[in-house]
Write a protein that holds these residues in place. Structure first.
Motif, mmCIF file in Angstrom:
data_model
loop_
_atom_site.group_PDB
_atom_site.id
_atom_site.type_symbol
_atom_site.label_atom_id
_atom_site.label_comp_id
_atom_site.label_asym_id
_atom_site.label_seq_id
_atom_site.Cartn_x
_atom_site.Cartn_y
_atom_site.Cartn_z
ATOM 1 N N ARG A 237 -0.029 7.214 1.316
ATOM 2 C CA ARG A 237 -1.287 7.945 1.500
ATOM 3 C C ARG A 237 -2.385 7.014 2.013
ATOM 4 N NH1 ARG A 237 -3.205 11.244 -3.543
ATOM 5 N NH2 ARG A 237 -3.869 9.198 -4.299
ATOM 6 N N THR A 238 -2.430 5.800 1.468
ATOM 7 C CA THR A 238 -3.423 4.833 1.939
ATOM 8 C C THR A 238 -3.168 4.461 3.394
ATOM 9 O OG1 THR A 238 -3.641 3.929 -0.295
ATOM 10 C CG2 THR A 238 -4.437 2.563 1.525
ATOM 11 N N TRP A 239 -1.898 4.295 3.748
ATOM 12 C CA TRP A 239 -1.565 4.003 5.142
ATOM 13 C C TRP A 239 -1.976 5.160 6.051
ATOM 14 C CZ3 TRP A 239 -1.248 -0.514 6.889
ATOM 15 C CH2 TRP A 239 -0.595 -1.554 6.215
ATOM 16 N N LYS B 241 1.046 10.905 -3.334
ATOM 17 C CA LYS B 241 0.558 9.554 -3.059
ATOM 18 C C LYS B 241 1.548 8.736 -2.251
ATOM 19 C CE LYS B 241 -1.574 5.573 -5.327
ATOM 20 N NZ LYS B 241 -1.993 4.976 -6.616
ATOM 21 N N TYR C 122 -4.608 7.080 5.604
ATOM 22 C CA TYR C 122 -6.044 6.893 5.831
ATOM 23 C C TYR C 122 -6.278 5.895 6.964
ATOM 24 C CZ TYR C 122 -6.981 9.131 1.274
ATOM 25 O OH TYR C 122 -7.064 10.009 0.233
ATOM 26 N N LEU D 241 0.847 -1.184 0.000
ATOM 27 C CA LEU D 241 0.000 0.000 0.000
ATOM 28 C C LEU D 241 0.885 1.237 0.000
ATOM 29 C CD1 LEU D 241 -2.657 -1.004 2.710
ATOM 30 C CD2 LEU D 241 -2.869 -1.186 0.223
#
Length: 482
Positions: A165-167, A457, A169, A162
């Motif tokens: 940025r996803t982490w 990202k 979230y 991942l």
């Protein structure tokens, strides 16, 4: 050692915090009379052991476990560590003075947590309250943002499937659970764990770097630009400026007057962690630290390294709570729920504070540059300049000095000497921290935005080889250096 090299080694040992703080007596929100009497009576219970902490040792754990920051120059670490201890002492003195005056007037602080802006208001008036509130809240807001970014940055070195940025979230949702922790009384077990986690990580870095040995062709020239030098120096200023939550922690202590000794003891303990790890990692990797924004990326993947990363993630969660809790208190007072005993109601009221922190961590994922910018523009005033000036103004009159609740320390018994040290702190931080540090950090921050853009990202993620992934034991390649 020079500032700027290990300071760029971002979140290997994470600031706390907020050094996060140091504070006083009696009863923070959510502690009832019977619970306090149980503490004083010495009665043992699992609840009192893990949940309600107000002792001197609790404050020491809070300070030490949240003060650990980036690797940086030895001399500036010592210098700013001692300067931070001095201004933490000033804040503690002002808290004791404010509380003594209010209690003489018959004011009760039952179910009310005293905060720094209230101390300034009571001693110096509404304009100082506004300044303290603005600087402190903004600093704690971005301090929380920094911890959230650090979580995403660190976990990426264990699981890069991942993007960062996803982490962010994911960890934003996890950190939102801190709304259920009522006050600093309830951080006893977390502070203890945080101290152990940062101790492990620091000594892992030290031992792993020594065992790894020097890389081929290692150089130790340090930063070759003034921007890098003062960015690193300002990171150290930030690292030892984590006492923005001093008043709240003092208020959670049974004996807040002892806090001034606790913070110094915590700082000395921090030196035993940051100085060896800084020296060892810089000896092994040298100037590579200038092009790697996370020191973990330089060390081979192993179970020991993964354990250090995981422990840092938990520590950053704790530090997020330390930074956010004073913001929660402020917001509770604004909307009128600070005096309620309902944990659920207060938790729901606190949630809006987490949303902007989450958003800013996604917009500006630049851990190192944010650290230095916050250090120069906010920490310099919040925990260095304002406390020193406020102390001088509070005791400017002979009558105030005569009736002071706390006299000058034994090692500096003269009020003239105290004022001289305060004036030096103000001048130094204003010129070096805010002036030169502000120029360097803002320059670097703008450069990161120009290079990576907002909402990046995966900030400084190393390129992935699509067909030939790197061996598990090899360190990650250097990210783009700007």
């Amino acid at each position: 050692m020079v500032p700027g090299e290990p300071a760029e080694a971002e979140d290997a040992i994470v600031a706390a915090d907020f050094a996060n703080g140091k504070e006083g007596e009696a009863r923070a929100m959510g502690v009832e009379d019977g619970e306090r009497q149980e503490q004083h009576a010495g009665g043992f219970s699992m609840k009192s052991l893990l949940w309600h902490g107000g002792s001197v040792w609790d404050a020491w754990f809070s300070c030490a476990s949240n003060q650990l920051g980036m690797l940086s120059g030895v001399l500036l670490q010592v210098f700013y560590g001692l300067m931070g201890s001095w201004t933490a002492y000033l804040i503690s003195v002002l808290y004791v003075e404010y509380r003594a005056r209010k209690e003489k007037e018959g004011v009760s602080f039952k179910n009310h947590v005293i905060q720094w802006f209230e101390v300034l208001d009571g001693l110096l008036g509404p304009y100082w309250k506004a300044a303290g509130l603005a600087f402190n809240c903004t600093f704690l807001l971005f301090g929380s943002v920094i911890q959230l970014i650090a979580c995403a940055s660190n976990i990426y070195y264990i699981n890069d499937r991942l993007d960062k940025r996803t982490w962010t979230y994911i960890f934003g949702a996890c950190c939102a659970t801190t709304v259920f922790i009522p006050s600093f009384h309830n951080y006893r077990v977390w502070s203890f764990l945080g101290l152990g986690m940062t101790t492990y990580t620091a000594w892992y870095l030290t031992i792993a770097a020594v065992v790894h040995g020097q890389v081929d062709g290692v150089t130790h020239s340090g930063p070759n630009k003034l921007v890098l030098y003062f960015t690193g120096a300002t990171n150290i200023l930030y690292t030892f400026g984590g006492h923005a939550v001093t008043v709240e922690i003092m208020h959670a202590m049974w004996k807040p007057r002892k806090f001034k000794y606790i913070y110094l003891a915590a700082t000395l303990y921090v030196f035993t962690l940051t100085l060896p790890s800084a020296a060892a990692v810089y000896w092994a990797f040298g100037d590579a630290l200038l092009t790697h924004s996370n020191a973990f990326s330089l060390l081979p993947r192993s179970g020991w390294r993964d354990a250090a990363v995981i422990l840092m993630l938990i520590h950053q969660f704790i530090t997020f709570g330390f930074a956010c809790t004073p913001l929660y208190f402020v917001w509770e007072k604004v909307i009128g729920v600070h005096d309620t005993r309902s944990v659920l109601l207060r938790a729901l009221a606190r949630l809006p504070i987490v949303v902007p922190i989450w958003f800013l961590a996604i917009v500006f994922p630049f851990f190192g540059p944010i650290n230095s910018a916050v250090g120069a523009l906010l920490v310099s005033f919040t925990v260095y300049i304002i406390p020193a000036v406020a102390h001088m103004l509070t005791y400017r009159s002979a009558s105030a000095r005569l009736n002071a609740a706390e006299k000058p320390p034994f090692f500096l018994p003269s009020w003239t000497g105290v004022f001289a040290v305060n004036a030096f702190v103000v001048a130094w931080v204003l010129v070096v921290g805010f002036g030169l540090g502000g120029w360097a950090s803002v320059t670097n921050f703008v450069k990161q935005i120009d290079t990576f853009g907002l909402f990046a990202k995966c900030y400084q993620c190393p390129p992935k080889a699509p067909h030939a992934p790197a061996a598990a034991g090899a360190p990650l390649p250097a990210p783009p250096h700007h």
